[in-house]
Design a protein around this motif. Sequence first.
Motif, PDB file in Angstrom:
ATOM      1  N   VAL A 190       0.740  -1.302  -0.041  1.00  0.00           N
ATOM      2  CA  VAL A 190      -0.101   0.138   0.092  1.00  0.00           C
ATOM      3  C   VAL A 190       0.938   1.130   0.037  1.00  0.00           C
ATOM      4  O   VAL A 190       1.963   1.164   0.329  1.00  0.00           O
ATOM      5  CB  VAL A 190      -1.063   0.160   1.040  1.00  0.00           C
ATOM      6  N   ALA A 191       0.311   2.372  -0.713  1.00  0.00           N
ATOM      7  CA  ALA A 191       1.130   3.533  -0.752  1.00  0.00           C
ATOM      8  C   ALA A 191       0.280   4.718  -0.386  1.00  0.00           C
ATOM      9  O   ALA A 191      -0.917   4.432  -0.223  1.00  0.00           O
ATOM     10  CB  ALA A 191       1.627   3.922  -2.220  1.00  0.00           C
ATOM     11  N   TYR A 192       0.589   5.810  -0.106  1.00  0.00           N
ATOM     12  CA  TYR A 192      -0.123   6.943   0.424  1.00  0.00           C
ATOM     13  C   TYR A 192       0.091   8.335  -0.196  1.00  0.00           C
ATOM     14  O   TYR A 192       1.545   8.649  -0.569  1.00  0.00           O
ATOM     15  CB  TYR A 192       0.362   7.280   1.866  1.00  0.00           C
ATOM     16  N   THR A 193      -0.789   9.028  -0.502  1.00  0.00           N
ATOM     17  CA  THR A 193      -0.861  10.404  -1.131  1.00  0.00           C
ATOM     18  C   THR A 193      -1.679  11.154  -0.511  1.00  0.00           C
ATOM     19  O   THR A 193      -2.705  10.665   0.142  1.00  0.00           O
ATOM     20  CB  THR A 193      -0.622  10.307  -2.440  1.00  0.00           C
ATOM     21  N   ALA A 230      -2.878  12.144  10.002  1.00  0.00           N
ATOM     22  CA  ALA A 230      -3.481  11.242   9.680  1.00  0.00           C
ATOM     23  C   ALA A 230      -2.853  10.247   8.587  1.00  0.00           C
ATOM     24  O   ALA A 230      -3.182   8.957   8.600  1.00  0.00           O
ATOM     25  CB  ALA A 230      -4.697  11.842   8.533  1.00  0.00           C
ATOM     26  N   LEU A 231      -1.771  10.586   8.087  1.00  0.00           N
ATOM     27  CA  LEU A 231      -0.869   9.692   7.218  1.00  0.00           C
ATOM     28  C   LEU A 231      -0.391   8.775   8.180  1.00  0.00           C
ATOM     29  O   LEU A 231      -0.148   7.650   7.844  1.00  0.00           O
ATOM     30  CB  LEU A 231       0.256  10.653   6.620  1.00  0.00           C
ATOM     31  N   GLU A 232       0.351   9.095   9.289  1.00  0.00           N
ATOM     32  CA  GLU A 232       0.932   8.222  10.208  1.00  0.00           C
ATOM     33  C   GLU A 232      -0.245   7.154  10.762  1.00  0.00           C
ATOM     34  O   GLU A 232       0.273   5.884  11.073  1.00  0.00           O
ATOM     35  CB  GLU A 232       1.687   8.798  11.116  1.00  0.00           C
ATOM     36  N   ALA A 233      -1.476   7.637  11.140  1.00  0.00           N
ATOM     37  CA  ALA A 233      -2.340   6.879  11.649  1.00  0.00           C
ATOM     38  C   ALA A 233      -2.817   5.891  10.676  1.00  0.00           C
ATOM     39  O   ALA A 233      -3.145   4.610  10.965  1.00  0.00           O
ATOM     40  CB  ALA A 233      -3.567   7.687  11.980  1.00  0.00           C
ATOM     41  N   ALA A 234      -2.926   6.201   9.314  1.00  0.00           N
ATOM     42  CA  ALA A 234      -3.139   5.194   8.232  1.00  0.00           C
ATOM     43  C   ALA A 234      -2.150   4.135   8.157  1.00  0.00           C
ATOM     44  O   ALA A 234      -2.520   2.927   8.043  1.00  0.00           O
ATOM     45  CB  ALA A 234      -3.377   5.837   6.797  1.00  0.00           C
ATOM     46  N   ILE A 235      -0.734   4.348   8.213  1.00  0.00           N
ATOM     47  CA  ILE A 235       0.019   3.554   8.053  1.00  0.00           C
ATOM     48  C   ILE A 235       0.234   2.600   9.150  1.00  0.00           C
ATOM     49  O   ILE A 235       0.300   1.328   8.965  1.00  0.00           O
ATOM     50  CB  ILE A 235       1.448   4.268   8.159  1.00  0.00           C
ATOM     51  N   ARG A 272      10.389   7.013  10.294  1.00  0.00           N
ATOM     52  CA  ARG A 272       9.934   6.153  11.653  1.00  0.00           C
ATOM     53  C   ARG A 272       9.379   4.861  11.056  1.00  0.00           C
ATOM     54  O   ARG A 272       9.785   3.934  11.709  1.00  0.00           O
ATOM     55  CB  ARG A 272       9.025   7.204  12.104  1.00  0.00           C
ATOM     56  N   HIS A 273       9.052   4.856   9.696  1.00  0.00           N
ATOM     57  CA  HIS A 273       8.210   3.752   9.269  1.00  0.00           C
ATOM     58  C   HIS A 273       8.954   2.841   8.362  1.00  0.00           C
ATOM     59  O   HIS A 273       8.484   1.919   7.710  1.00  0.00           O
ATOM     60  CB  HIS A 273       6.898   4.020   8.873  1.00  0.00           C
ATOM     61  N   GLY A 274      10.044   3.286   7.746  1.00  0.00           N
ATOM     62  CA  GLY A 274      10.943   2.621   6.898  1.00  0.00           C
ATOM     63  C   GLY A 274      10.219   2.610   5.551  1.00  0.00           C
ATOM     64  O   GLY A 274      10.263   1.821   4.682  1.00  0.00           O
ATOM     65  N   LEU A 275       9.562   3.890   4.953  1.00  0.00           N
ATOM     66  CA  LEU A 275       8.972   3.900   3.797  1.00  0.00           C
ATOM     67  C   LEU A 275       9.882   4.805   2.825  1.00  0.00           C
ATOM     68  O   LEU A 275      10.417   5.723   3.286  1.00  0.00           O
ATOM     69  CB  LEU A 275       7.636   4.440   4.150  1.00  0.00           C
TER      70      LEU A 275
END
Length: 490
Positions: A190-193, A230-235, A272-275
């Motif tokens: 999964v990716a995020y934008t 919100a980004l971090e919560a989704a991850i 923090r999440h290695g992305l």
Amino acid sequence: MKKLRESTKFMTFTSQESLDPADWDSLREQGHCMLDDMIDYLRALEQRPVWQPIPDLVRASLREPLPRAGSELSEVHQIFMRQILPYAVGNAHPGFFGWVHGGGTAVGMLAEMLAAGLNANLGGRDQMPVELELQVARWMAALFGFPDTASGLFVTGTSMANMIALLVARRRALGPEVRRQGIGWGNRLVAYTSSSAHGCIAQAMDLAGLGTAALRTVPVNESFEMDTTALEAAIVEDRAAGRVPFMVCATAGTVDVGAVDDLAAVSAVCQRHGLWFHVDGAYGALAMLSPQLAGRLDGIQQADSIAFDFHKWGQVPYDAGFVLVRDSEMHQQTFALPTAYLRRDERGMAAGSPWPCDFGPDLSRGFRALKTWFTLKVYGSDRLGEVIAATCALARYLAQQVAARPALELMAPVSLNIVCFRHRGVDADSLNAALVADLQESGVAAPSLANINGQLAIRVAVVNHRSGERHIDALLVALEELAQARLAAQ
């Protein structure tokens, strides 16, 4: 513009051995005529409408069978001048504000002519055109604070550049086996934008076989910037559900209002999440050329990859997209092919490895780097940075003018060079949609429409180096006149 010149010589292509002309002097004369006409066109842009509808007869004139016999070059040139050039989209004109299209320059046009004459294929081989592309990549690595070992590649535009960056991130997430086994071999990525990101990010997920449903859309704040909380919560939520977050795509200059995500905050989340931290900087990334604006991109130096276009704020003629990747080895491992016909050697034309084709999907590649190199060499990065800053100053000027007019209202903060506003009125959406079409058909100015929080707005993107306050004033005067006429008719 001066009256179109007609060729005085009959030029034939009669050689049985090649397509070269039988009379090179006639070709030279016709070539000078064609060059003069284009220089005259650029010089007199303001005397022409920004855009004009294509007459039915003109549109129909090109609908002909495949030519079996050739025509005189001068005759084909006249068709271009009379039936094609007047009906282009008009982004070279200083009154063009509709989309984030650069205006190009005469210097870039001449460089494109040189590139076409050379006709180099930049897929590979040991040649100076490839070295020149590598030099531009080194310049961009330095501009964005990347290491000297970073890799860069010219592509058609940022849509393709984003795609390449996503594929490199996918390769890092799934390992080398993904190239043989496909994406079914790995876990669900999964990716995020942000919700303001360009649609090409979702398209890249689709084309990469990951699917658009694997792209998480993160909400934006009141400044239209990605909400990093919100980004971090989704991850965290995706990881808990057994999915594999692998990439965040931040935006430097959103397509709607020109917002810039908090790149430093996004970078911190990725670390923090290695992305993989990617920045879609289609036009905004080149704000780094302006000392006044570079601070807005703080954090871009930590990106794993950046995609942007020289043909937008860089004023290079279309097309000249670019992708910059921090880890050149990972970049190469994503695309390089061990095929026999691409054999590499230590000497001869097969030297100079790795080649550009090792960093992208294209084996056949034009010399896009030349017009970019010419632009940077002739104008210098300082002058280009001044042009970029000037477009942002014009956007602020327009915002001030909007605020001073009770009939108009600003619809979003002005972050860089895009202003979204609208005319007040009953059924404002219909009114503003009609006014944008009226403005375009007037030939005075060409804005576009944007949907801002569910409401239609007039969107003015100031990108062209030729634009000035008088062009903003002309747009506003025409808008007021057109609005008065429409409101009076209600």
